[in-house]
Design a protein around this motif. Structure first.
Motif, mmCIF file in Angstrom:
data_model
loop_
_atom_site.group_PDB
_atom_site.id
_atom_site.type_symbol
_atom_site.label_atom_id
_atom_site.label_comp_id
_atom_site.label_asym_id
_atom_site.label_seq_id
_atom_site.Cartn_x
_atom_site.Cartn_y
_atom_site.Cartn_z
ATOM 1 N N MET A 130 0.735 -1.177 0.134
ATOM 2 C CA MET A 130 -0.062 -0.321 -0.034
ATOM 3 C C MET A 130 0.811 1.267 0.070
ATOM 4 S SD MET A 130 -2.660 1.060 2.974
ATOM 5 C CE MET A 130 -4.257 1.552 2.280
ATOM 6 N N PRO A 131 0.546 2.006 -0.888
ATOM 7 C CA PRO A 131 1.335 3.353 -0.903
ATOM 8 C C PRO A 131 1.181 4.206 0.207
ATOM 9 C CG PRO A 131 0.058 3.240 -2.891
ATOM 10 C CD PRO A 131 -0.390 2.141 -1.798
ATOM 11 N N SER A 132 2.383 5.013 0.541
ATOM 12 C CA SER A 132 2.387 5.644 1.891
ATOM 13 C C SER A 132 1.525 6.812 1.613
ATOM 14 C CB SER A 132 3.808 6.242 2.113
ATOM 15 O OG SER A 132 4.140 7.223 1.300
ATOM 16 N N ALA A 133 1.012 7.678 2.649
ATOM 17 C CA ALA A 133 0.045 8.835 2.612
ATOM 18 C C ALA A 133 1.086 10.096 1.922
ATOM 19 C CB ALA A 133 0.133 9.381 3.941
ATOM 20 N N ALA A 134 2.351 9.974 2.030
ATOM 21 C CA ALA A 134 3.198 10.975 1.481
ATOM 22 C C ALA A 134 3.254 10.730 0.066
ATOM 23 C CB ALA A 134 4.659 11.007 2.051
ATOM 24 N N SER A 135 3.532 9.582 -0.348
ATOM 25 C CA SER A 135 3.351 9.100 -1.929
ATOM 26 C C SER A 135 2.205 9.259 -2.497
ATOM 27 C CB SER A 135 4.012 7.685 -2.330
ATOM 28 O OG SER A 135 3.051 6.777 -1.737
ATOM 29 N N ARG A 136 0.976 9.007 -1.875
ATOM 30 C CA ARG A 136 -0.329 9.442 -2.544
ATOM 31 C C ARG A 136 -0.407 10.951 -2.695
ATOM 32 N NH1 ARG A 136 -1.879 5.190 1.299
ATOM 33 N NH2 ARG A 136 -2.895 7.029 2.725
ATOM 34 N N GLN A 137 -0.083 11.704 -1.584
ATOM 35 C CA GLN A 137 -0.147 13.137 -1.475
ATOM 36 C C GLN A 137 0.578 13.850 -2.628
ATOM 37 O OE1 GLN A 137 0.701 15.077 2.156
ATOM 38 N NE2 GLN A 137 -0.818 16.855 1.581
ATOM 39 N N ILE A 138 2.081 13.210 -3.074
ATOM 40 C CA ILE A 138 2.609 13.679 -4.110
ATOM 41 C C ILE A 138 2.336 13.458 -5.532
ATOM 42 C CG2 ILE A 138 5.031 13.512 -5.291
ATOM 43 C CD1 ILE A 138 6.207 12.814 -2.494
ATOM 44 N N ALA A 139 1.467 12.193 -5.551
ATOM 45 C CA ALA A 139 0.917 11.900 -6.804
ATOM 46 C C ALA A 139 -0.505 12.668 -7.204
ATOM 47 C CB ALA A 139 0.412 10.407 -6.500
ATOM 48 N N SER A 140 -1.085 13.204 -6.147
ATOM 49 C CA SER A 140 -2.278 13.960 -6.115
ATOM 50 C C SER A 140 -1.674 15.415 -6.620
ATOM 51 C CB SER A 140 -2.967 14.007 -4.843
ATOM 52 O OG SER A 140 -3.965 14.855 -5.141
ATOM 53 N N ALA A 141 -0.621 15.815 -5.864
ATOM 54 C CA ALA A 141 -0.291 17.230 -5.960
ATOM 55 C C ALA A 141 0.517 17.513 -7.404
ATOM 56 C CB ALA A 141 0.852 17.377 -4.898
ATOM 57 N N THR A 142 0.869 16.325 -8.181
ATOM 58 C CA THR A 142 1.526 16.717 -9.264
ATOM 59 C C THR A 142 0.724 16.076 -10.462
ATOM 60 O OG1 THR A 142 2.822 14.497 -8.928
ATOM 61 C CG2 THR A 142 3.597 16.747 -8.427
ATOM 62 N N ASN A 143 -0.514 15.905 -10.368
ATOM 63 C CA ASN A 143 -1.329 15.389 -11.311
ATOM 64 C C ASN A 143 -1.604 16.165 -12.390
ATOM 65 O OD1 ASN A 143 -3.435 14.392 -12.773
ATOM 66 N ND2 ASN A 143 -4.542 13.045 -11.212
ATOM 67 N N PRO A 144 -1.367 16.036 -13.565
ATOM 68 C CA PRO A 144 -1.541 16.966 -14.746
ATOM 69 C C PRO A 144 -2.987 17.225 -15.191
ATOM 70 C CG PRO A 144 -0.731 15.122 -15.663
ATOM 71 C CD PRO A 144 -0.610 14.874 -14.225
ATOM 72 N N ARG A 145 -3.823 16.445 -14.674
ATOM 73 C CA ARG A 145 -5.337 16.790 -15.096
ATOM 74 C C ARG A 145 -5.756 18.137 -14.140
ATOM 75 N NH1 ARG A 145 -9.192 13.463 -12.856
ATOM 76 N NH2 ARG A 145 -7.950 12.919 -11.172
ATOM 77 N N TYR A 146 -5.208 18.411 -13.335
ATOM 78 C CA TYR A 146 -5.580 19.813 -12.472
ATOM 79 C C TYR A 146 -5.382 20.954 -13.318
ATOM 80 C CZ TYR A 146 -6.130 16.383 -8.575
ATOM 81 O OH TYR A 146 -6.856 15.472 -8.035
ATOM 82 N N ALA A 147 -6.452 21.733 -13.368
ATOM 83 C CA ALA A 147 -6.225 22.900 -14.146
ATOM 84 C C ALA A 147 -5.231 24.044 -13.765
ATOM 85 C CB ALA A 147 -7.428 23.612 -14.515
ATOM 86 N N GLY A 148 -4.141 24.418 -14.559
ATOM 87 C CA GLY A 148 -3.242 25.499 -14.087
ATOM 88 C C GLY A 148 -2.241 24.863 -13.185
ATOM 89 N N LEU A 149 -2.226 23.621 -12.776
ATOM 90 C CA LEU A 149 -1.213 23.217 -11.951
ATOM 91 C C LEU A 149 0.265 23.443 -12.616
ATOM 92 C CD1 LEU A 149 -0.418 21.924 -9.474
ATOM 93 C CD2 LEU A 149 -0.577 19.647 -10.514
ATOM 94 N N ASP A 150 0.135 23.005 -13.902
ATOM 95 C CA ASP A 150 1.544 23.179 -14.415
ATOM 96 C C ASP A 150 2.118 24.740 -14.312
ATOM 97 O OD1 ASP A 150 -0.539 24.141 -16.106
ATOM 98 O OD2 ASP A 150 0.565 23.979 -18.010
ATOM 99 N N LEU A 151 1.184 25.896 -14.483
ATOM 100 C CA LEU A 151 1.646 27.155 -14.087
ATOM 101 C C LEU A 151 2.138 27.349 -12.819
ATOM 102 C CD1 LEU A 151 -1.245 28.902 -16.109
ATOM 103 C CD2 LEU A 151 1.072 28.874 -16.931
ATOM 104 N N TYR A 152 1.264 26.785 -11.651
ATOM 105 C CA TYR A 152 1.746 26.873 -10.546
ATOM 106 C C TYR A 152 2.904 26.312 -10.221
ATOM 107 C CZ TYR A 152 1.497 26.519 -5.457
ATOM 108 O OH TYR A 152 1.911 26.667 -4.141
#
Length: 64
Positions: free
Chosen positions: A1-23
């Motif tokens: 099972m992935p750690s909470a940190a690895s899940r959080q990093i995966a979510s925080a770098t998901n390219p589906r989120y609008a504007g995240l690349d700019l941020y």
């Protein structure tokens, strides 16, 4: 099972989120590039802060 940190990093770098690349490049989302730029900037900044707090807490727990 992935750690909470690895899940959080995966979510925080998901390219589906609008504007995240700019941020990730500039630290903010321009309103002329993304309609909800200010809101997205606050959301992504809050996510960054929660990750820092979680990481600090984890390191505090692992220190003797």
């Amino acid at each position: 099972m992935p750690s909470a940190a690895s899940r959080q990093i995966a979510s925080a770098t998901n390219p589906r989120y609008a504007g995240l690349d700019l941020y990730m490049k500039t630290g903010w989302v321009a309103a002329d590039k993304e309609r909800e730029g200010a809101s997205k900037t606050l959301e992504y900044a809050f996510d960054d802060w929660t990750f820092i707090v979680m990481a600090a807490e984890q390191s505090r727990k692992t220190l003797p």
